[in-house]
Design an enzyme around this catalytic site. Structure first.
Site, PDB file in Angstrom:
ATOM      1  N   LYS A  52      80.847  53.263  18.885  1.00 44.76           N
ATOM      2  CA  LYS A  52      79.720  54.075  19.350  1.00 44.76           C
ATOM      3  C   LYS A  52      79.957  54.585  20.770  1.00 44.76           C
ATOM      4  O   LYS A  52      79.665  55.741  21.079  1.00 44.76           O
ATOM      5  CB  LYS A  52      78.429  53.270  19.281  1.00 44.76           C
TER       6      LYS A  52
ATOM      7  N   HIS B 249      75.404  35.518  20.461  1.00 44.54           N
ATOM      8  CA  HIS B 249      74.874  35.205  19.136  1.00 44.54           C
ATOM      9  C   HIS B 249      73.871  34.069  19.257  1.00 44.54           C
ATOM     10  O   HIS B 249      74.004  33.184  20.085  1.00 44.54           O
ATOM     11  CB  HIS B 249      75.980  34.866  18.123  1.00 44.54           C
TER      12      HIS B 249
END
Length: 116
Positions: free
Chosen positions: A54, A102
């Site tokens: 991206k 995470h």
């Protein structure tokens, strides 16, 4: 100068299910040095690969299995590039900064691409 930024979230359970359903997927998405990592670490690395795509704006520059995340001497995550991906990205001359995380069900990554 910042060239691009990218961010991504990855569901850890969804990635785990996809890898279970399609065993060859691990070889397509991850560098061999990442294959033995736990699923939460793989999800964070997948998010980082999505985030760099991206940030660059052109995912065709990248082969996911030619990108690995490692840690520098201070424990900070950094990209390592291999093969054709390394050649293409080296030619751009950019600097790549990455942060991964995470927690429970989600893994996340944020990437900044800077011109040298």
């Amino acid at each position: 100068m910042i060239v691009g930024v990218g961010t991504d979230l990855c569901s850890i359970s969804r990635l785990s299910e996809a890898l279970s359903r399609t065993p060859a997927l691990k070889e397509r998405l991850f560098h061999f040095s990442e294959h033995s990592l736990p699923i939460n670490s793989l999800a964070a690395r997948f998010a980082a690969k999505e985030a760099i795509a991206k940030a660059l704006g052109d995912p065709r520059l990248l082969n996911w299995n030619e990108i690995a995340l490692s840690k520098d001497s201070n424990g900070k995550p950094e990209f390592e590039f291999f093969g054709a991906t390394k050649e293409r990205l080296d030619a751009l001359g950019y600097r790549y900064l990455v942060s991964i995380s995470h927690e429970q069900e989600l893994a996340s990554a944020f990437v900044v691409v800077e011109a040298s």
